[in-house]
Each structure stands twice: as C-alpha cells, then as structure tokens.
Design a protein around this motif. Structure first.
Motif, mmCIF file in Angstrom:
data_model
loop_
_atom_site.group_PDB
_atom_site.id
_atom_site.type_symbol
_atom_site.label_atom_id
_atom_site.label_comp_id
_atom_site.label_asym_id
_atom_site.label_seq_id
_atom_site.Cartn_x
_atom_site.Cartn_y
_atom_site.Cartn_z
ATOM 1 N N ALA A 25 -0.748 3.819 -10.232
ATOM 2 C CA ALA A 25 0.366 3.646 -9.296
ATOM 3 C C ALA A 25 0.608 2.172 -9.000
ATOM 4 O O ALA A 25 1.752 1.723 -8.916
ATOM 5 C CB ALA A 25 0.088 4.420 -8.005
ATOM 6 N N LEU A 26 -0.468 1.410 -8.843
ATOM 7 C CA LEU A 26 -0.330 -0.019 -8.569
ATOM 8 C C LEU A 26 0.256 -0.772 -9.764
ATOM 9 O O LEU A 26 0.904 -1.810 -9.604
ATOM 10 C CB LEU A 26 -1.684 -0.613 -8.199
ATOM 11 C CG LEU A 26 -2.280 -0.164 -6.860
ATOM 12 C CD1 LEU A 26 -3.743 -0.589 -6.770
ATOM 13 C CD2 LEU A 26 -1.494 -0.742 -5.685
ATOM 14 N N ARG A 27 0.024 -0.241 -10.966
ATOM 15 C CA ARG A 27 0.500 -0.896 -12.184
ATOM 16 C C ARG A 27 1.785 -0.280 -12.735
ATOM 17 O O ARG A 27 2.135 -0.505 -13.894
ATOM 18 C CB ARG A 27 -0.597 -0.843 -13.249
ATOM 19 C CG ARG A 27 -1.766 -1.785 -12.967
ATOM 20 C CD ARG A 27 -2.860 -1.659 -14.000
ATOM 21 N NE ARG A 27 -3.844 -2.739 -13.846
ATOM 22 C CZ ARG A 27 -5.056 -2.726 -14.406
ATOM 23 N NH1 ARG A 27 -5.440 -1.696 -15.152
ATOM 24 N NH2 ARG A 27 -5.870 -3.747 -14.227
ATOM 25 N N ALA B 181 0.822 -1.214 0.000
ATOM 26 C CA ALA B 181 0.000 0.000 0.000
ATOM 27 C C ALA B 181 0.854 1.261 0.000
ATOM 28 O O ALA B 181 0.365 2.344 -0.353
ATOM 29 C CB ALA B 181 -0.927 0.003 1.213
ATOM 30 N N ALA B 182 2.120 1.140 0.359
ATOM 31 C CA ALA B 182 2.994 2.312 0.375
ATOM 32 C C ALA B 182 3.091 2.982 -0.992
ATOM 33 O O ALA B 182 3.338 4.191 -1.071
ATOM 34 C CB ALA B 182 4.388 1.909 0.862
ATOM 35 N N VAL B 183 2.871 2.241 -2.078
ATOM 36 C CA VAL B 183 3.045 2.825 -3.408
ATOM 37 C C VAL B 183 1.934 3.808 -3.747
ATOM 38 O O VAL B 183 2.074 4.588 -4.700
ATOM 39 C CB VAL B 183 3.143 1.737 -4.500
ATOM 40 C CG1 VAL B 183 4.226 0.730 -4.159
ATOM 41 C CG2 VAL B 183 1.810 1.042 -4.750
ATOM 42 N N ILE B 184 0.842 3.819 -2.992
ATOM 43 C CA ILE B 184 -0.245 4.760 -3.282
ATOM 44 C C ILE B 184 -0.313 5.892 -2.269
ATOM 45 O O ILE B 184 -1.239 6.701 -2.320
ATOM 46 C CB ILE B 184 -1.605 4.045 -3.363
ATOM 47 C CG1 ILE B 184 -2.034 3.502 -1.993
ATOM 48 C CG2 ILE B 184 -1.569 2.923 -4.397
ATOM 49 C CD1 ILE B 184 -3.485 3.045 -1.958
ATOM 50 N N ALA B 185 0.654 5.963 -1.368
ATOM 51 C CA ALA B 185 0.591 6.960 -0.296
ATOM 52 C C ALA B 185 0.531 8.382 -0.828
ATOM 53 O O ALA B 185 -0.107 9.254 -0.226
ATOM 54 C CB ALA B 185 1.789 6.797 0.637
ATOM 55 N N ALA B 186 1.175 8.646 -1.949
ATOM 56 C CA ALA B 186 1.248 10.012 -2.468
ATOM 57 C C ALA B 186 0.165 10.331 -3.493
ATOM 58 O O ALA B 186 0.131 11.458 -4.018
ATOM 59 C CB ALA B 186 2.627 10.257 -3.081
ATOM 60 N N VAL B 187 -0.721 9.390 -3.774
ATOM 61 C CA VAL B 187 -1.772 9.649 -4.757
ATOM 62 C C VAL B 187 -2.769 10.653 -4.187
ATOM 63 O O VAL B 187 -3.277 10.458 -3.070
ATOM 64 C CB VAL B 187 -2.502 8.344 -5.132
ATOM 65 C CG1 VAL B 187 -3.691 8.635 -6.039
ATOM 66 C CG2 VAL B 187 -1.547 7.373 -5.809
ATOM 67 N N ASP C 228 -10.278 11.775 -10.380
ATOM 68 C CA ASP C 228 -9.373 10.819 -11.013
ATOM 69 C C ASP C 228 -8.529 10.058 -9.990
ATOM 70 O O ASP C 228 -7.540 9.420 -10.348
ATOM 71 C CB ASP C 228 -8.456 11.519 -12.022
ATOM 72 C CG ASP C 228 -7.541 12.556 -11.381
ATOM 73 O OD1 ASP C 228 -7.719 12.872 -10.176
ATOM 74 O OD2 ASP C 228 -6.640 13.071 -12.083
ATOM 75 N N THR C 229 -8.936 10.104 -8.717
ATOM 76 C CA THR C 229 -8.168 9.395 -7.679
ATOM 77 C C THR C 229 -8.106 7.901 -7.963
ATOM 78 O O THR C 229 -7.049 7.268 -7.817
ATOM 79 C CB THR C 229 -8.791 9.647 -6.294
ATOM 80 O OG1 THR C 229 -8.594 11.028 -5.946
ATOM 81 C CG2 THR C 229 -8.126 8.774 -5.232
#
Length: 251
Positions: free
Chosen positions: A183-185, A163-169, A175-176
């Motif tokens: 980000a996940l892809r 889940a850390a990869v979406i922290a900055a989204v 468009d979230t």
C-alpha cells in the motif's frame, strides 16, 4: 519539498492501558490475567523509556483505556507525564493508526514521525533515531519495519498524514506487513515507491514463546524481569537470536 532546515521529530507510541484481563490475553493461562498485564506494563515502560531517549524527539502516546487502573499505574503515570497523550479514535486498528498520525500532524506541523506499539520492548533509542533520520533527513518518504510473524512493528513517515493510505489494510494476518508495504508503494501522492524503505525486521510479543525470546534480547530490562516473574513456561532449548541488523541500513 525537502529543505536543509531541521525538522521536528515525533515518536508515536500506540498503546493500551495494561489492565488485567484486557491485554496480552494470549499469554494466559500460562500467566494469570494480572501477570499478563504486568508483562504488558513492563513492555510499555521499556518502550516509553526508549522513545524518551531519542535525541530531539517529542513523544506522543495514543492511548486506549485508563492507565490509573492498570498494573504498575504509578510508574506508567510518571512515564506518561513527559509525553503528549491523546485518546485513540476509530473502530478498526487502521482507523486508530490513521487518527493517531493525524493528531501528530496537527500538534506538530511539518514533523516527521515514527510509530511503534508496545509489543517490541527490545527497541532502543538508536533504532528509533535511525528510522526518524531516514524520513526527516535521509530523503525517504516512508520506512516500514516488518515483524517476523507477518505483521509490522514500526512505521516512519516524512508526513504523518500519509498513514491514511494503510487504513484499509487488514490487520492480524500473516500477510499484513506485506500488504502494508504494498500500500505504501502503490504510488500515492507524497509516497514515491522508490523512497519507501524497510527497517530491520523484529520479533514482536504475542505468545509465551515470543515473550521468552524477546526477553533474552534485553535481559536487564523491565520486560525480561516481568517475564521471569510472571510467565511460568520452560525456556526453549534453542531460541533464535532476533537482533536488529547492525548499522540498521534498510533495503
């Protein structure tokens, strides 16, 4: 590495104590502050009931606020008694999501997880179990459920720490959801783009019209009763039917 050994499963609920004036403020003034909090409490109770009914899964609640001063405090206290409750940590929503997943990984090493909020009380145990199956047994690294307003309603992960990869989204944008999926892809370690799937899209509850539409999907639930009691708006003449896709197969 995937193995045939059964993995632990966790349903993670990101929740806010339904205190009058602090939750569901977009339902006001159509509802009173107490009425809006009562609707939020009903949504939380229905969500916790669905989470608790997922076979073989533990429920973790990342909670903001004090449920002892919330609407329907006694019922919420009883529902939380069967869960692992951790406080939310972090300033932004992305930081709180990441911290909650880290807490799951620490408490249940090696577990797969699915995270939901308290804005989709139409969710049932079958839909949550299907999401967990994808990441625990089905070979997926992640599965995201997009919301019809442009956000997202659920995130299933084979490794909750991802889940850390979406922290900055950025959140609360139209468009979230698309940004989160991107980000996940993006090719991070442990997240093969071809193994990041989509769950069925759902409508979440932000506005009075959302509340009426979702209440129609679960007319016998606590949420529908609370909407009928607390939300003083005319029903839309042709509210769309927003049901999960039969079979729940992701794209």
């Amino acid at each position: 590495m995937r193995t045939s050994e059964a993995r632990a499963r966790v349903v993670l609920v990101l929740a806010k104590a339904p205190v009058a004036g602090r939750v569901k403020t977009r339902l006001m003034p159509v509802a009173t502050p107490e009425g809006a909090a009562g609707i939020a409490a009903a949504a939380l109770l229905d969500t916790l009931e669905a989470a608790a009914a997922v076979p073989g899964a533990r429920v973790v609640v990342a909670l903001e606020g004090d449920p002892r001063i919330a609407e329907r405090a006694d019922e919420i206290g009883d529902a939380l008694a069967g869960t692992v409750v951790v406080p939310q940590r972090g300033h932004t929503l992305g930081e709180r999501i990441t911290a909650a997943h880290d807490d799951v990984a620490a408490a249940f090493p090696g577990a797969a997880s699915v995270q939901i909020g308290m804005d989709t009380p139409q969710v049932d145990a079958g839909l949550l179990a299907d999401a967990l199956h994808l990441v625990a047994d089905g070979g997926a690294d992640a599965a995201l459920g997009l919301a019809l307003d442009g956000g997202w309603w659920a995130l299933a992960l084979a490794d909750p720490r991802a889940a850390a990869v979406i922290a900055a989204v950025p959140t609360s944008r139209d468009d979230t959801g698309a940004r989160t999926l991107a980000a996940l892809r993006a090719g991070h370690p442990g997240l093969d783009p071809e193994r990041v799937l989509e769950l069925p899209p759902l409508s979440d509850v932000d506005t009075p019209d959302d509340a009426v539409t979702v209440a129609d999907l679960v007319p016998t639930g606590r949420f529908a009763r609370a909407v009928a009691d607390q939300l003083l708006v005319p029903r839309p003449s042709s509210a769309p039917l927003l049901l999960p896709v039969p079979g729940g197969l992701p794209r």
